[in-house]
Design an enzyme around this catalytic site. Structure first.
Site, short mmCIF file in Angstrom:
data_model
loop_
_atom_site.label_atom_id
_atom_site.label_comp_id
_atom_site.label_asym_id
_atom_site.label_seq_id
_atom_site.Cartn_x
_atom_site.Cartn_y
_atom_site.Cartn_z
N HIS A 96 0.26 40.63 -15.43
CA HIS A 96 0.49 40.40 -16.87
C HIS A 96 -0.57 41.04 -17.76
CE1 HIS A 96 -2.09 36.84 -16.00
NE2 HIS A 96 -2.48 36.99 -17.25
N CYS B 286 28.47 30.27 -26.42
CA CYS B 286 28.63 28.82 -26.26
C CYS B 286 29.88 28.30 -26.97
CB CYS B 286 27.40 28.12 -26.81
SG CYS B 286 27.10 28.48 -28.55
#
Ligand code: CTP
Length: 414
Positions: free
Chosen positions: A76, A159
């Site tokens: 990272h 959704c």
């Protein structure tokens, strides 16, 4: 029209939204543009799309919680260091809220916290999740603090709800990322008008007189300007597809439309005090010099016209010659077919229409119109610079580079 990202490294962050599959298209757009693409995924994103998909698309190992390695650059800290830009698409409401708080509790948020530059964020979530005060505040905070938001779309969401929250189109996200890479302080927030396309002069309601101009050079200039951060007004008779949404086109049909739209736009950009930067006009449109004197309504019948047909034409107003150029830099375009005198005609245009520069191109035949390539010489009172033959977007970049020199006192960070 292919934007070139060769030599650039893009870091693509993917979070756990149903629209994570669209990040595959986005990765593909970056790869096609020549960029080297690296992907970092949250654990939730891996539930929607496999890291193997991104690895196959980008030909680079994907940074996940499992793949993170301190024996290589796949961690990272190092991955962000080698990338020029970081875009998180899709970014869930959860990730947005975490980023605003500086929370780094997964591999993606850790990479974001460690990233040195601005980060672009394309939110994707249910309307209510984005509308919650916490998320709204988080987005405002991020926007004011080194993050760029790529607005979600209003539509039927996965959704089942209808509202804001759908991920912006991959093409739109691609444009925004390319813009972050092409940014140029000279053009940034500068107002620029570009006219393009051949005008159509009505004979009757189904016939018109026109020319072979394709409008591609003007479109390329508009995109090149957008990428450098300019506020573009694009007036054209054709070709409005594939533009970033930040360029709102103005559709024109005939010479009179181009005249009116150009005059109104000049009025707007020169009186609006939002920026002190001198505006520019690139007059690429192939405006008809003549128009039918008396356009007819309805459709003229062949039988009523006879064996031959003469149409009376009258001159149109020369837009470039007639507009007020006192507060604006102007670049005219001159296409010629005369190998002997073409260049002289182009040079003469500087005085004839009192423009700051002329882009001259010598046409071989009618096929020279409409292609993806062009060859231009950039002419000013001081110099003639051959920009060579190139695809129209590359050439547009070269025209903009030369056009900067029309304002020598301003900084040109090239
Ligand atoms: N132009 C314009 N209005 C017109 C015609 C041309 O603004 N009615 C602009 C074009 O957009 C271009 C420039 O003028 O930027 C050069 O156009 P062109 O017609 O080649 O110039 P002229 O000097 O009119 O050339 P010619 O005599 O060959 O027609």
């Amino acid at each position: 029209m292919q934007i070139d990202l060769t030599g650039k490294s893009v870091l693509l962050g993917v979070t756990g939204s149903i629209s994570a599959y669209k990040a595959c298209d986005l990765a593909r757009l970056f790869v096609k543009a020549g960029a080297s693409v690296h992907v970092v995924m949250t654990p939730s994103a891996e539930r929607f799309v496999s890291s193997l998909t991104f690895e196959a698309l980008t030909r680079n190992a994907v940074l996940t919680e499992k793949s993170e390695s301190w024996a290589s650059e796949l961690n990272h800290i190092e991955l962000g260091k080698k990338c020029d830009v970081f875009v998180i698409a899709p970014a869930t409401a959860n990730t947005i809220n975490k980023l605003a708080q500086g929370i780094a509790d997964n591999i993606l948020t850790q990479t974001a916290l460690a990233f040195k530059d601005k980060i672009l964020i394309a939110p994707a979530a249910n309307t209510q999740m984005l509308a919650k005060k916490a998320t709204c505040n988080a987005m405002t905070f991020l926007q004011n603090n080194d993050y760029t938001m790529i607005a979600p779309q209003d539509k039927l969401l996965a959704c089942g709800d209808v509202g804001s929250g759908a991920l912006a189109d991959p093409e739109e996200i691609f444009f925004e990322v390319a813009k972050a890479l092409y940014r140029d302080p000279f053009w940034e927030n500068r107002r620029v008008i570009v006219t393009g396309g051949g005008t159509r002069e009505k004979i009757d309601e189904v016939r018109y007189i026109s020319n072979f101009s394709s409008g591609k050079m003007a479109k390329s200039l508009s995109i090149a300007l957008y990428l450098r951060g300019a506020e573009v007004t694009y007036i054209s008779t054709m070709d409005f597809d594939g533009l970033p949404s930040a360029i709102a086109p103005i559709a024109a049909e005939d010479a009179q439309d181009v005249l009116e739209a150009t005059e109104a736009s000049i009025q707007k950009v020169t009186t609006d005090k939002g920026t002190l930067k001198t505006p520019y006009l690139f007059m690429v449109a192939a405006v008809a010099d003549f128009t039918p004197k008396e356009p007819k309504s309805g459709k003229l019948k062949k039988s009523a016209l006879g064996d031959t047909w003469s149409i009376a034409l009258k001159q149109t107003t020369d837009v470039l010659a007639s507009i007020d150029k006192s507060a604006i830099k102007t670049v005219g375009f001159k296409a010629e077919m005369d190998t002997q005198e073409g260049l002289n005609h182009a040079i003469a245009l500087l005085d004839k229409k009192e423009v700051d520069a002329v882009c001259y191109n010598l046409l071989k035949d009618a096929k020279s119109f409409g292609g993806n390539e062009n060859e231009i010489t950039f002419i000013t009172k001081e110099a003639q610079v051959a920009l060579g033959r190139a695809d129209k977007l590359t050439l547009a970049g070269k025209i903009l580079h030369e056009s900067k020199k029309l304002i020598p006192e301003e900084e040109t960070n090239d």
